[in-house]
Scaffold this motif. Structure first.
Motif, PDB file in Angstrom:
ATOM      1  N   ILE A  14      21.591  -4.770 -14.810  1.00  0.00           N
ATOM      2  CA  ILE A  14      20.218  -5.262 -14.708  1.00  0.00           C
ATOM      3  C   ILE A  14      19.593  -5.138 -16.010  1.00  0.00           C
ATOM      4  O   ILE A  14      18.778  -6.261 -16.297  1.00  0.00           O
ATOM      5  CB  ILE A  14      19.815  -4.605 -13.460  1.00  0.00           C
ATOM      6  N   VAL A  15      19.612  -4.049 -16.540  1.00  0.00           N
ATOM      7  CA  VAL A  15      18.831  -4.093 -17.879  1.00  0.00           C
ATOM      8  C   VAL A  15      19.376  -5.132 -19.027  1.00  0.00           C
ATOM      9  O   VAL A  15      18.720  -5.636 -19.444  1.00  0.00           O
ATOM     10  CB  VAL A  15      19.054  -2.749 -18.588  1.00  0.00           C
ATOM     11  N   SER A  16      20.720  -5.440 -18.734  1.00  0.00           N
ATOM     12  CA  SER A  16      21.424  -6.251 -19.849  1.00  0.00           C
ATOM     13  C   SER A  16      20.691  -7.747 -19.426  1.00  0.00           C
ATOM     14  O   SER A  16      20.435  -8.646 -20.333  1.00  0.00           O
ATOM     15  CB  SER A  16      22.682  -6.345 -20.002  1.00  0.00           C
ATOM     16  N   LEU A  17      20.721  -8.101 -18.255  1.00  0.00           N
ATOM     17  CA  LEU A  17      20.149  -9.320 -17.697  1.00  0.00           C
ATOM     18  C   LEU A  17      18.874  -9.492 -17.917  1.00  0.00           C
ATOM     19  O   LEU A  17      18.510 -10.709 -18.354  1.00  0.00           O
ATOM     20  CB  LEU A  17      20.577  -9.746 -16.444  1.00  0.00           C
ATOM     21  N   SER A  18      18.023  -8.756 -17.808  1.00  0.00           N
ATOM     22  CA  SER A  18      16.607  -8.664 -18.002  1.00  0.00           C
ATOM     23  C   SER A  18      16.240  -8.790 -19.435  1.00  0.00           C
ATOM     24  O   SER A  18      15.523  -9.432 -19.957  1.00  0.00           O
ATOM     25  CB  SER A  18      15.844  -7.388 -17.402  1.00  0.00           C
ATOM     26  N   VAL A  19      17.044  -8.036 -20.412  1.00  0.00           N
ATOM     27  CA  VAL A  19      17.062  -8.169 -22.028  1.00  0.00           C
ATOM     28  C   VAL A  19      17.353  -9.523 -22.463  1.00  0.00           C
ATOM     29  O   VAL A  19      16.716 -10.265 -23.244  1.00  0.00           O
ATOM     30  CB  VAL A  19      17.804  -7.186 -22.661  1.00  0.00           C
ATOM     31  N   ALA A  67      17.137 -12.504 -20.490  1.00  0.00           N
ATOM     32  CA  ALA A  67      16.319 -13.361 -19.969  1.00  0.00           C
ATOM     33  C   ALA A  67      15.193 -13.340 -20.965  1.00  0.00           C
ATOM     34  O   ALA A  67      14.572 -14.365 -21.225  1.00  0.00           O
ATOM     35  CB  ALA A  67      15.927 -13.124 -18.604  1.00  0.00           C
ATOM     36  N   PHE A  68      14.772 -12.054 -21.166  1.00  0.00           N
ATOM     37  CA  PHE A  68      13.575 -11.936 -22.276  1.00  0.00           C
ATOM     38  C   PHE A  68      13.663 -12.623 -23.439  1.00  0.00           C
ATOM     39  O   PHE A  68      12.841 -13.322 -24.118  1.00  0.00           O
ATOM     40  CB  PHE A  68      13.122 -10.486 -22.344  1.00  0.00           C
ATOM     41  N   TYR A  69      14.947 -12.335 -24.076  1.00  0.00           N
ATOM     42  CA  TYR A  69      15.219 -12.977 -25.555  1.00  0.00           C
ATOM     43  C   TYR A  69      15.193 -14.445 -25.308  1.00  0.00           C
ATOM     44  O   TYR A  69      14.580 -14.992 -26.233  1.00  0.00           O
ATOM     45  CB  TYR A  69      16.465 -12.387 -25.840  1.00  0.00           C
TER      46      TYR A  69
END
Length: 75
Positions: free
Chosen positions: A28-33, A35-37
């Motif tokens: 979840i954290v890697s997907l959110s990072v 998407a943010f990038y």
């Protein structure tokens, strides 16, 4: 004085339980990072490059650099 026995800690399957929790969290954290990038860095960068090259005249830029004396092989 009466002594009560302490509950035994869970030892069997503890690693699998904790590992599953951490794998889901890391995903979840890697997907959110990512998407943010994508939306905070790459999309604005693509727009800036597109805006720059929409009106860019390479020959005009070359002539300005040639007149400024940047190139030694052209006069």
């Amino acid at each position: 004085m009466a002594f009560s026995a302490l509950a035994k800690p869970q030892m069997h399957g503890l690693l699998a339980k904790r590992l599953g929790f951490h794998i889901v969290g890391a995903f979840i954290v890697s997907l959110s990072v990512a998407a943010f990038y994508k939306f905070a860095v790459t999309e604005p960068r693509k727009k800036v490059y597109a805006d720059f090259y929409r009106n860019y005249d390479s020959m005009k830029d070359f002539e300005e650099m040639r007149k400024a004396g940047i190139f030694q092989s052209t006069k």
